[in-house]
Scaffold this active site. Structure first.
Site, mmCIF file in Angstrom:
data_model
loop_
_atom_site.group_PDB
_atom_site.id
_atom_site.type_symbol
_atom_site.label_atom_id
_atom_site.label_comp_id
_atom_site.label_asym_id
_atom_site.label_seq_id
_atom_site.Cartn_x
_atom_site.Cartn_y
_atom_site.Cartn_z
ATOM 1 N N LYS A 68 0.827 -1.211 0.000
ATOM 2 C CA LYS A 68 0.000 0.000 0.000
ATOM 3 C C LYS A 68 0.858 1.256 0.000
ATOM 4 O O LYS A 68 1.849 1.349 0.734
ATOM 5 C CB LYS A 68 -0.904 0.035 1.237
ATOM 6 C CG LYS A 68 -1.837 1.247 1.245
ATOM 7 C CD LYS A 68 -2.552 1.412 2.563
ATOM 8 C CE LYS A 68 -1.637 1.973 3.626
ATOM 9 N NZ LYS A 68 -2.358 2.298 4.872
ATOM 10 N N ARG A 112 -9.794 0.200 7.423
ATOM 11 C CA ARG A 112 -8.977 -0.679 8.283
ATOM 12 C C ARG A 112 -8.504 0.040 9.540
ATOM 13 O O ARG A 112 -8.374 -0.562 10.603
ATOM 14 C CB ARG A 112 -7.838 -1.315 7.511
ATOM 15 C CG ARG A 112 -6.729 -0.422 6.942
ATOM 16 C CD ARG A 112 -5.732 -0.020 7.994
ATOM 17 N NE ARG A 112 -4.393 0.152 7.519
ATOM 18 C CZ ARG A 112 -3.540 0.995 8.063
ATOM 19 N NH1 ARG A 112 -3.914 1.797 9.061
ATOM 20 N NH2 ARG A 112 -2.302 1.061 7.633
ATOM 21 N N GLN A 140 -11.264 10.627 9.449
ATOM 22 C CA GLN A 140 -11.036 9.527 10.383
ATOM 23 C C GLN A 140 -11.803 9.716 11.681
ATOM 24 O O GLN A 140 -12.202 8.743 12.333
ATOM 25 C CB GLN A 140 -9.544 9.354 10.673
ATOM 26 C CG GLN A 140 -9.176 8.071 11.394
ATOM 27 C CD GLN A 140 -9.660 6.785 10.732
ATOM 28 O OE1 GLN A 140 -9.955 5.807 11.407
ATOM 29 N NE2 GLN A 140 -9.748 6.761 9.416
ATOM 30 N N GLY A 224 -3.351 9.044 15.820
ATOM 31 C CA GLY A 224 -2.758 10.061 14.969
ATOM 32 C C GLY A 224 -1.237 10.031 14.887
ATOM 33 O O GLY A 224 -0.652 10.487 13.907
ATOM 34 N N ASP A 226 1.816 8.526 13.949
ATOM 35 C CA ASP A 226 2.402 7.451 13.153
ATOM 36 C C ASP A 226 3.725 7.879 12.518
ATOM 37 O O ASP A 226 4.148 7.377 11.493
ATOM 38 C CB ASP A 226 1.422 6.978 12.075
ATOM 39 C CG ASP A 226 0.971 8.116 11.156
ATOM 40 O OD1 ASP A 226 1.400 9.267 11.388
ATOM 41 O OD2 ASP A 226 0.196 7.852 10.221
ATOM 42 N N LYS A 230 5.248 13.200 15.558
ATOM 43 C CA LYS A 230 3.855 13.380 15.960
ATOM 44 C C LYS A 230 3.636 12.915 17.397
ATOM 45 O O LYS A 230 4.272 11.969 17.860
ATOM 46 C CB LYS A 230 2.926 12.602 15.024
ATOM 47 C CG LYS A 230 2.917 13.102 13.588
ATOM 48 C CD LYS A 230 1.942 12.296 12.756
ATOM 49 C CE LYS A 230 1.944 12.721 11.315
ATOM 50 N NZ LYS A 230 0.997 11.922 10.508
#
Length: 340
Positions: A68, A112, A140, A224, A226, A230
């Protein structure tokens, strides 16, 4: 090769209990050492507040696995565009030949990711909850709440976002969709203190939740963070939690909320850290009592992508949906005697 468009995928692949079960299956396989999953490859485009990730995983025994490419460009809302985008490719595990392109524009990633949030809520939140809180008002934030509604009944939703206009729009739309009371909070503190389950859905680079706001029985799903820069939770939030769950400990220790807690030294008792697959596989229990404070750190895994891509492929093929290409290319190769 089969090609599926975003419109086709949205028509036949839904966020439902079956999709949640598929993601739960993926985490169980991961916990049982039946998954080959390399680290994430990421390209940061800092000057555009954007990033592109490449994720993949092979679930042993499956006929295909997914690769992906997923993007997050967080200024897109100014252009009226979603922040997330991307596509997936399914490759044969027997021959290495690409079998399908899923041109989902990030839709399957939304599904997902939300499904993982539902799995976290299923095992870690109290069974009887009244209020769900969400920080962030993007796509999201919508998907996460829809997913939670599939595994928990709740009567009230509270939202906070930096943009009051976006929060109000979110509240209006979700109130109609869910048929419940949705309120806009003045700040993140109000969301945390007044909710039984909180989901954070922001690309924040500084904590938006403080440890002093925690209360008995609270569950937080933070999805959030990732990337290394962050962070949505103050490090003391993780230090004060009774049970800390990661999608994968290895990944969260580099990219997630766990990364900041370990690096700062705030989290010294690593025995509280477990993986989501240990819950789905029944190796360990989730919430032990209604007073515990629990946190789930979700960074997004390649096994989720392969699981949802296989699910989508099955849903499409059984309905004979998709554009099939390949035969005409083979004929061209044979007639000219060259490899295309």
């Amino acid at each position: 090769m089969l090609i599926f468009t975003e419109q086709e995928l949205k028509q036949y692949v839904e966020l439902n209990l079956e999709a949640i079960d598929v993601i739960e299956y993926g985490f169980t396989k991961l916990a049982n050492n039946e998954v080959e999953m390399p680290p994430i490859m990421r390209v940061d485009i800092h000057d555009q507040n954007g990033e592109v990730d490449v994720k993949t995983a092979y679930i042993k025994g499956e006929e295909m696995f997914a690769i992906k490419v997923s993007s997050g460009f967080f200024n897109n809302y100014k252009l009226g565009l979603p922040s997330g985008n991307g596509l997936m490719m399914l490759i044969s595990t027997q021959t290495g030949i690409p079998q399908a392109l899923l041109l989902d524009n990030g839709y399957l990633t939304e599904i997902r990711t939300a499904a993982a949030g539902a799995v976290a809520a299923k095992y870690l939140s109290r069974e009887n909850i009244e209020t769900v809180g969400v920080i962030g008002a993007g796509s999201q934030a919508r998907f996460q709440v829809r997913a939670i509604a599939l595994v928990r009944d709740f009567k009230k939703l509270i939202v906070y976002a930096r943009s009051t206009d976006r929060a109000k729009k979110y509240a209006e739309e979700m109130a109609v969709e869910l048929g419940i009371d949705v309120q806009v909070a003045e700040n993140a503190e109000q969301v945390v203190r007044c909710s039984d389950l909180v989901v954070t859905t922001t690309p924040a680079k500084e904590p938006v939740i403080k440890a002093e706001w925690l209360h008995p029985g609270l569950h937080i799903t933070a999805m959030g963070s990732d990337a290394e820069h962050k962070q949505e939770l103050e490090v003391d939030v993780l230090a004060r939690t009774d049970k800390l769950v990661c999608d994968t400990k290895a990944q969260c220790s580099k990219l997630g909320e766990l990364h900041h807690a370990l690096e700062s030294g705030a989290l010294t008792d690593e025995s509280i850290i477990i993986e989501l697959g240990q819950l789905t596989s029944k190796e360990l229990d989730g919430r032990d009592n209604d007073e515990q404070i629990t946190v789930c750190d979700l960074t997004g895994t390649g096994v989720q992508d392969t699981a949802i891509a296989l699910f989508a492929y099955t849903e499409m093929v059984k309905r004979n949906i998709g554009l099939k290409i390949g035969n005409e290319m083979v004929a061209l190769k044979n007639s000219r005697g060259v490899v295309i």
